[in-house]
Scaffold this motif. Structure first.
Motif, mmCIF file in Angstrom:
data_model
loop_
_atom_site.group_PDB
_atom_site.id
_atom_site.type_symbol
_atom_site.label_atom_id
_atom_site.label_comp_id
_atom_site.label_asym_id
_atom_site.label_seq_id
_atom_site.Cartn_x
_atom_site.Cartn_y
_atom_site.Cartn_z
ATOM 1 N N SER A 159 7.676 1.391 -5.816
ATOM 2 C CA SER A 159 7.886 2.173 -7.043
ATOM 3 C C SER A 159 6.917 3.342 -7.118
ATOM 4 C CB SER A 159 7.713 1.297 -8.281
ATOM 5 O OG SER A 159 8.703 0.319 -8.331
ATOM 6 N N ARG A 160 5.667 3.089 -6.783
ATOM 7 C CA ARG A 160 4.654 4.147 -6.813
ATOM 8 C C ARG A 160 4.932 5.206 -5.745
ATOM 9 N NH1 ARG A 160 1.592 7.776 -9.093
ATOM 10 N NH2 ARG A 160 -0.543 7.881 -8.316
ATOM 11 N N GLU A 161 5.379 4.779 -4.573
ATOM 12 C CA GLU A 161 5.717 5.734 -3.517
ATOM 13 C C GLU A 161 6.809 6.692 -3.994
ATOM 14 O OE1 GLU A 161 7.503 5.891 1.030
ATOM 15 O OE2 GLU A 161 8.275 4.484 -0.445
ATOM 16 N N LYS A 162 7.834 6.164 -4.641
ATOM 17 C CA LYS A 162 8.923 7.000 -5.151
ATOM 18 C C LYS A 162 8.398 8.006 -6.177
ATOM 19 C CE LYS A 162 12.572 3.678 -4.255
ATOM 20 N NZ LYS A 162 13.555 2.754 -4.811
ATOM 21 N N THR B 182 3.710 0.537 2.904
ATOM 22 C CA THR B 182 3.652 -0.530 3.902
ATOM 23 C C THR B 182 3.028 -1.774 3.294
ATOM 24 O OG1 THR B 182 2.881 -1.101 6.126
ATOM 25 C CG2 THR B 182 1.379 0.198 4.767
ATOM 26 N N SER B 183 3.236 -2.894 3.947
ATOM 27 C CA SER B 183 2.554 -4.122 3.528
ATOM 28 C C SER B 183 1.313 -4.375 4.387
ATOM 29 C CB SER B 183 3.506 -5.326 3.625
ATOM 30 O OG SER B 183 3.931 -5.507 4.961
ATOM 31 N N ASN B 184 1.155 -3.594 5.469
ATOM 32 C CA ASN B 184 0.006 -3.755 6.356
ATOM 33 C C ASN B 184 -0.499 -2.363 6.750
ATOM 34 O OD1 ASN B 184 -1.749 -4.132 8.567
ATOM 35 N ND2 ASN B 184 -0.710 -6.018 9.158
ATOM 36 N N LEU B 185 -1.473 -1.863 6.014
ATOM 37 C CA LEU B 185 -1.944 -0.488 6.199
ATOM 38 C C LEU B 185 -2.548 -0.264 7.588
ATOM 39 C CD1 LEU B 185 -2.233 2.300 4.950
ATOM 40 C CD2 LEU B 185 -4.400 1.536 3.931
ATOM 41 N N VAL C 23 -5.746 10.271 4.144
ATOM 42 C CA VAL C 23 -6.598 10.928 3.148
ATOM 43 C C VAL C 23 -6.472 10.304 1.762
ATOM 44 C CG1 VAL C 23 -6.829 13.138 4.330
ATOM 45 C CG2 VAL C 23 -4.853 12.749 2.841
ATOM 46 N N TYR C 24 -5.512 9.395 1.591
ATOM 47 C CA TYR C 24 -5.312 8.772 0.275
ATOM 48 C C TYR C 24 -4.573 7.459 0.450
ATOM 49 C CZ TYR C 24 -3.877 8.131 -4.575
ATOM 50 O OH TYR C 24 -3.705 7.612 -5.832
ATOM 51 N N TYR C 25 -4.915 6.482 -0.378
ATOM 52 C CA TYR C 25 -4.148 5.230 -0.400
ATOM 53 C C TYR C 25 -4.360 4.535 -1.740
ATOM 54 C CZ TYR C 25 -8.432 2.615 0.118
ATOM 55 O OH TYR C 25 -9.689 2.101 -0.107
ATOM 56 N N GLU C 26 -3.433 3.672 -2.077
ATOM 57 C CA GLU C 26 -3.544 2.781 -3.225
ATOM 58 C C GLU C 26 -3.072 1.407 -2.758
ATOM 59 O OE1 GLU C 26 -1.499 4.089 -6.819
ATOM 60 O OE2 GLU C 26 -1.932 6.183 -6.322
ATOM 61 N N GLU C 27 -3.696 0.370 -3.274
ATOM 62 C CA GLU C 27 -3.315 -1.006 -2.943
ATOM 63 C C GLU C 27 -2.673 -1.660 -4.161
ATOM 64 O OE1 GLU C 27 -5.339 -5.158 -1.303
ATOM 65 O OE2 GLU C 27 -6.556 -3.339 -1.453
ATOM 66 N N PHE C 28 -1.641 -2.454 -3.928
ATOM 67 C CA PHE C 28 -0.905 -3.131 -4.997
ATOM 68 C C PHE C 28 -0.778 -4.617 -4.691
ATOM 69 C CE2 PHE C 28 0.298 1.246 -4.978
ATOM 70 C CZ PHE C 28 0.363 1.598 -6.320
ATOM 71 N N ASP C 29 -0.647 -5.415 -5.721
ATOM 72 C CA ASP C 29 -0.473 -6.853 -5.545
ATOM 73 C C ASP C 29 0.909 -7.200 -5.003
ATOM 74 O OD1 ASP C 29 -3.040 -7.512 -6.373
ATOM 75 O OD2 ASP C 29 -2.442 -7.687 -8.470
ATOM 76 N N SER C 30 1.856 -6.278 -5.159
ATOM 77 C CA SER C 30 3.203 -6.548 -4.647
ATOM 78 C C SER C 30 3.764 -5.306 -3.952
ATOM 79 C CB SER C 30 4.146 -6.978 -5.771
ATOM 80 O OG SER C 30 4.589 -5.863 -6.520
ATOM 81 N N ILE C 31 4.550 -5.532 -2.918
ATOM 82 C CA ILE C 31 5.187 -4.448 -2.196
ATOM 83 C C ILE C 31 6.180 -3.729 -3.109
ATOM 84 C CG2 ILE C 31 7.012 -5.865 -1.162
ATOM 85 C CD1 ILE C 31 5.165 -2.948 0.589
ATOM 86 N N PHE D 296 0.849 -1.187 0.000
ATOM 87 C CA PHE D 296 0.000 0.000 0.000
ATOM 88 C C PHE D 296 0.887 1.240 0.000
ATOM 89 C CE2 PHE D 296 -2.346 -3.267 2.206
ATOM 90 C CZ PHE D 296 -3.652 -3.112 1.764
ATOM 91 N N ILE D 297 0.479 2.255 -0.715
ATOM 92 C CA ILE D 297 1.045 3.578 -0.506
ATOM 93 C C ILE D 297 -0.073 4.391 0.117
ATOM 94 C CG2 ILE D 297 2.748 3.439 -2.357
ATOM 95 C CD1 ILE D 297 -0.098 5.811 -2.777
ATOM 96 N N TYR D 298 0.310 5.370 0.908
ATOM 97 C CA TYR D 298 -0.702 6.161 1.596
ATOM 98 C C TYR D 298 -0.193 7.573 1.802
ATOM 99 C CZ TYR D 298 2.235 5.070 5.632
ATOM 100 O OH TYR D 298 3.299 4.940 6.492
ATOM 101 N N ILE D 299 -1.138 8.493 1.936
ATOM 102 C CA ILE D 299 -0.807 9.873 2.265
ATOM 103 C C ILE D 299 -1.574 10.240 3.526
ATOM 104 C CG2 ILE D 299 -0.844 12.296 1.547
ATOM 105 C CD1 ILE D 299 -0.696 11.345 -1.355
ATOM 106 N N LEU D 300 -0.834 10.751 4.500
ATOM 107 C CA LEU D 300 -1.408 11.233 5.749
ATOM 108 C C LEU D 300 -1.304 12.754 5.778
ATOM 109 C CD1 LEU D 300 0.327 8.842 8.330
ATOM 110 C CD2 LEU D 300 -1.890 8.543 7.239
ATOM 111 N N THR D 301 -2.171 13.368 6.554
ATOM 112 C CA THR D 301 -2.101 14.806 6.765
ATOM 113 C C THR D 301 -2.403 15.123 8.222
ATOM 114 O OG1 THR D 301 -2.780 16.961 5.861
ATOM 115 C CG2 THR D 301 -4.523 15.317 6.181
ATOM 116 N N ASN D 302 -2.161 16.362 8.586
ATOM 117 C CA ASN D 302 -2.508 16.816 9.930
ATOM 118 C C ASN D 302 -3.900 17.451 9.902
ATOM 119 O OD1 ASN D 302 -1.759 19.094 8.477
ATOM 120 N ND2 ASN D 302 -0.606 20.002 10.136
ATOM 121 N N HIS D 303 -4.360 17.908 11.049
ATOM 122 C CA HIS D 303 -5.722 18.437 11.171
ATOM 123 C C HIS D 303 -5.988 19.614 10.241
ATOM 124 C CE1 HIS D 303 -9.599 19.097 12.985
ATOM 125 N NE2 HIS D 303 -9.276 20.364 13.225
#
Length: 101
Positions: A65-68, A23-26, A52-60, A6-13
Motif C-alpha cells: 500500500s505504501r509503495e503504491k 519486498t519481504s526481504n530487503l 537511499v531510502y527504505y521503510e519497514e512494515f509489520d506486513s507485506i 519493506f519499501i525502498y528507493i534506489l538511485t544511480n550514481h
C-alpha cells in the motif's frame, strides 16, 4: 502470520534515476538488483543500485500500500522523502547486507 515488508528507493550514481520497490526481504532484493540477476530489468538497464531510502512494515500488505502511495507521488515528493531520511544520499545497502538495518 504475515511476512514483514519493506519499501525502498534506489538511485544511480548521479541520482538522476529513482526506482521504488517493495519486498519481504530487503537484503536479498538488494543483492538481486546489484548483481543483475534480472538482466532486462529497469534497475539493470539504468544502473540503479544505491539504496537511499527504505521503510519497514509489520506486513507485506502494508508495504505494498505504501509503495503504491509513493509511486503515485511526484519525483519531488520522493526526493523530499530521501532528503529527510538520508540528507547526504548515502548508499545504505552495505548496512543492510551487514544486518545493521
Amino acid at each position: 502470520m504475515e511476512k514483514k515488508g519493506f519499501i525502498y528507493i534506489l538511485t544511480n550514481h548521479s541520482h538522476s534515476v529513482l526506482y521504488t520497490g517493495v519486498t519481504s526481504n530487503l537484503a536479498q532484493r538488494l543483492y538481486q538488483h546489484q548483481t543483475g540477476v534480472f538482466k532486462d530489468a529497469f534497475t539493470s538497464k539504468y544502473h540503479v543500485y544505491e539504496l537511499v531510502y527504505y521503510e519497514e512494515f509489520d506486513s507485506i500488505t502494508d508495504a505494498i500500500s505504501r509503495e503504491k502511495q509513493i509511486k503515485a507521488g511526484s519525483r519531488q515528493k520522493k526526493v523530499d522523502l530521501i532528503e529527510r531520511f538520508n540528507p547526504e544520499w548515502k548508499d545504505l545497502s552495505k548496512a543492510v547486507s551487514r544486518g545493521l538495518i
